[in-house]
Enzyme design. Structure first.
Site, PDB file in Angstrom:
ATOM      1  N   ASN A 209       0.785  -1.014   0.250  1.00 11.56           N
ATOM      2  CA  ASN A 209       0.161  -0.006  -0.355  1.00 11.56           C
ATOM      3  C   ASN A 209       0.981   1.162   0.033  1.00 11.56           C
ATOM      4  OD1 ASN A 209       0.600   0.750   3.171  1.00 11.56           O
ATOM      5  ND2 ASN A 209      -0.152  -1.083   3.327  1.00 11.56           N
ATOM      6  N   GLY A 271       0.323   1.145  17.086  1.00 11.39           N
ATOM      7  CA  GLY A 271       0.147   0.666  16.027  1.00 11.39           C
ATOM      8  C   GLY A 271       0.181   1.240  15.001  1.00 11.39           C
ATOM      9  N   ALA A 273       1.368   0.989  11.473  1.00 14.05           N
ATOM     10  CA  ALA A 273       1.911   0.426  10.147  1.00 14.05           C
ATOM     11  C   ALA A 273       0.485   0.397   9.491  1.00 14.05           C
ATOM     12  CB  ALA A 273       2.558  -0.608  10.659  1.00 14.05           C
ATOM     13  N   ASP A 277      -3.988  -6.160   4.997  1.00 11.07           N
ATOM     14  CA  ASP A 277      -4.868  -7.003   5.679  1.00 11.07           C
ATOM     15  C   ASP A 277      -4.830  -8.516   5.253  1.00 11.07           C
ATOM     16  OD1 ASP A 277      -6.230  -5.152   7.534  1.00 11.07           O
ATOM     17  OD2 ASP A 277      -7.575  -4.239   5.108  1.00 11.07           O
ATOM     18  N   LYS A 287       9.010 -17.354  -9.772  1.00 10.40           N
ATOM     19  CA  LYS A 287       8.587 -15.957 -10.637  1.00 10.40           C
ATOM     20  C   LYS A 287       7.202 -16.525 -11.485  1.00 10.40           C
ATOM     21  CE  LYS A 287       9.500 -12.296 -13.364  1.00 10.40           C
ATOM     22  NZ  LYS A 287       9.930 -11.751 -14.822  1.00 10.40           N
ATOM     23  N   ASP A 306      -4.611 -10.136  12.906  1.00 10.75           N
ATOM     24  CA  ASP A 306      -4.790  -7.918  12.880  1.00 10.75           C
ATOM     25  C   ASP A 306      -3.065  -8.150  14.182  1.00 10.75           C
ATOM     26  OD1 ASP A 306      -4.989  -5.957  14.435  1.00 10.75           O
ATOM     27  OD2 ASP A 306      -6.643  -5.640  13.024  1.00 10.75           O
ATOM     28  N   ILE A 307      -2.440  -6.795  14.410  1.00  7.20           N
ATOM     29  CA  ILE A 307      -0.878  -7.063  15.218  1.00  7.20           C
ATOM     30  C   ILE A 307      -1.988  -6.164  16.289  1.00  7.20           C
ATOM     31  CG2 ILE A 307       1.102  -6.767  15.655  1.00  7.20           C
ATOM     32  CD1 ILE A 307       1.564  -6.524  12.657  1.00  7.20           C
ATOM     33  N   LYS A 338     -14.054   0.477  14.948  1.00  7.52           N
ATOM     34  CA  LYS A 338     -12.913  -0.161  15.434  1.00  7.52           C
ATOM     35  C   LYS A 338     -12.365   0.235  17.006  1.00  7.52           C
ATOM     36  CE  LYS A 338     -10.502   0.457  11.998  1.00  7.52           C
ATOM     37  NZ  LYS A 338     -10.113   0.046  10.475  1.00  7.52           N
TER      38      LYS A 338
HETATM   39  O1  C5P Z   1      -8.501  -2.757  10.627  1.00  9.09           O
HETATM   40  P1  C5P Z   1      -7.798  -1.389   9.998  1.00  9.09           P
HETATM   41  O2  C5P Z   1      -6.516  -1.972   8.955  1.00  9.09           O
HETATM   42  O3  C5P Z   1      -7.721  -0.333   9.529  1.00  9.09           O
HETATM   43  O4  C5P Z   1      -6.444  -0.948  11.563  1.00  9.09           O
HETATM   44  C1  C5P Z   1      -6.046  -0.047  11.334  1.00  9.09           C
HETATM   45  C2  C5P Z   1      -5.061   0.007  13.044  1.00  9.09           C
HETATM   46  O5  C5P Z   1      -4.556  -1.444  12.833  1.00  9.09           O
HETATM   47  C3  C5P Z   1      -3.989   0.284  13.200  1.00  9.09           C
HETATM   48  O6  C5P Z   1      -3.774   0.669  14.248  1.00  9.09           O
HETATM   49  C4  C5P Z   1      -2.888  -0.289  12.008  1.00  9.09           C
HETATM   50  O7  C5P Z   1      -1.646  -0.819  12.112  1.00  9.09           O
HETATM   51  C5  C5P Z   1      -3.486  -1.870  12.874  1.00  9.09           C
HETATM   52  N1  C5P Z   1      -3.364  -3.460  12.155  1.00  9.09           N
HETATM   53  C6  C5P Z   1      -2.602  -4.363  12.548  1.00  9.09           C
HETATM   54  N2  C5P Z   1      -2.711  -5.631  12.451  1.00  9.09           N
HETATM   55  C7  C5P Z   1      -3.058  -5.817  10.526  1.00  9.09           C
HETATM   56  C8  C5P Z   1      -4.050  -5.014  10.339  1.00  9.09           C
HETATM   57  C9  C5P Z   1      -3.826  -3.128  11.039  1.00  9.09           C
HETATM   58  O8  C5P Z   1      -1.767  -3.993  13.282  1.00  9.09           O
HETATM   59  N3  C5P Z   1      -3.179  -7.055  10.648  1.00  9.09           N
END
Ligand code: C5P
Length: 421
Positions: A209, A271, A273, A277, A287, A306-307, A338
């Protein structure tokens, strides 16, 4: 405001040295004691007499002066200071600092220093832009030297560009900020995620992204300057890690999560970053070739863990868990939902509709949504600010939060350290 603070001011050769006279006046007015060293170049622009009159202290110029050395040895000059401010810092002096030279009183004192150093660069814009100067600046920043300015504008030589020394008010403000905030977050361990992640399709392709990492890096930089122990887990970005920050470069969301797990426990998790997803369920080891694959190509994707959610619900949960939400439309409602689904304490939500020009830019326009102990939500819209200023405002919020924890007797680990500041 600077009572009991002692500043060693180094004045190097540049027309901006005249501004330093006003800076001395401001330091003195704020109660700081100031000692000054002039380089040979500095002496060409301001005299030791005017400098010492304003400092109300002798100005030093000579490494080999028997009288000066017996009264105030050069090691003591740097040891007795709380902060060393080099203003103006010429291109030559910056190069000397970067290379550790010590061939005059000023450079010897700075090399012998065990205190924080702040520099206010001042030079012609071509000298500033020169890759040699830029490389020297990066070296100094990596070593934790604080930099104030330079600014863009008209120069004494008639040319215009980046390289004007910051105004004395700005250098003074930065000095104040250094003393007031430099220890505010001492004793706190922070993990920050920043940048995008790359999810491999095959050895040469990936899905990602537009995140530049600027906001996450700015937050890491400011928190480190405020004394926190910052661990930056960064996806692939073209930024240098900020000074005094421990940097852990990662590529995919899975790498990022594993690195965060390794770094826990912490007092704060932020978070920032833009974690992907989804990832490709089975990336190809070789390749993918147009001729061999079916067209259209179908990639099977699976969700990344989701971290933020993981950190917010793990048994080593930090005291403060902050997430970011980049949304297009219905910003506040989506962010409020959220904060609940992720289980974090605060969310900084921004609208990334392309007309807002947030990705990759130096500015951000965020809303801070907080969930209190009773799960009550509050929302505060911040004006459009530079990403650095968003980071500073967030640092203030964090410092206030940990003061509240301290009052309430929470966060035992940090009690002593926080109350010591
Ligand atoms: O769900 P979304 O991606 O919109 O959420 C954004 C927040 O969640 C940000 O703080 C991002 O760093 C964190 N995030 C995460 N791990 C993921 C997706 C999003 O920590 N896999």
């Amino acid at each position: 405001m600077l009572k009991d603070k002692s500043i060693l001011l180094v004045i190097t050769g540049g027309i901006a040295a005249y501004k330093t006279l006003d800076l001395i006046r401001q330091y003195r007015k704020a109660g700081a004691s100031v000692r000054a060293i002039l380089t040979k170049g500095g002496e060409q622009f301001v005299t030791p007499l005017s400098v010492s009159a304003l400092c109300e202290n002798q100005a030093y110029t000579d490494l080999w002066s028997l009288k000066d050395e017996s009264e105030m040895g050069h090691i003591r000059l740097s040891r007795e200071a709380d902060l060393i401010v080099i203003a103006p810092a010429s291109a030559d002096f910056i190069a000397k600092l970067a290379h550790g030279r010590a061939d005059d009183l000023a450079s010897t004192c700075v090399l012998a220093a065990d205190k924080d150093i702040m520099i206010a660069p001042a030079m012609n814009h071509k000298m500033w832009d020169n890759p040699a100067t830029q490389a020297n600046m990066r070296t100094l920043e990596k070593r934790g030297v604080y930099v104030t300015g330079p600014e863009n504008g008209e120069m004494a030589c008639g040319e215009t560009g980046m390289g004007r020394m910051s105004e004395p008010e700005t250098v003074f403000e930065d000095t104040l900020n250094h003393f007031q905030n430099g220890q505010k977050l001492a004793g706190l361990k922070v993990i920050v995620t920043s940048g995008p992640t790359h999810e491999p399709i095959d050895p040469v392709r990936y899905i990602s992204n537009h995140s530049s990492g600027k906001q996450g890096h700015a937050i890491s930089e400011v928190l480190a300057k405020w004394g926190a122990e910052v661990h930056l887990v960064s996806g692939p970005v073209s930024l240098n890690p900020p000074a005094k920050v421990k940097n852990y470069p990662v590529t995919s969301a899975t790498d990022m999560l594993n690195q965060v797990k390794n770094l826990l426990p912490a007092d704060i998790f932020i978070g920032v970053a833009a974690v992907a997803d989804w990832k490709i369920k089975t990336p190809s080891d070789t390749k993918l070739k147009k001729s061999e694959g079916a067209t259209p190509l179908t990639l099977e994707m699976t969700e990344n863990e989701d971290i933020l959610k993981y950190v917010a619900s793990c048994d080593r949960r930090p005291d403060l868990v902050i997430g970011f939400a980049a949304e297009t439309g219905d910003l506040k409602d989506k962010a409020k939902r959220k904060i609940k689904t992720k289980g974090c304490d605060w969310i900084l939500a921004n609208d990334v509709t392309h007309t807002n020009n947030i990705f990759g830019s130096d500015e951000n326009h965020v809303n801070l949504i907080k969930s209190d102990e009773n799960n009550e939500l509050s929302c505060e819209e911040w004006p459009r600010l530079t990403k650095k200023d968003v980071a500073i405002k967030l640092a203030h919020e964090i410092a206030d939060k940990f003061k509240t924890f301290e009052r309430e007797g929470k966060n035992d680990n940090n009690l002593n350290i926080i109350s010591a500041k």
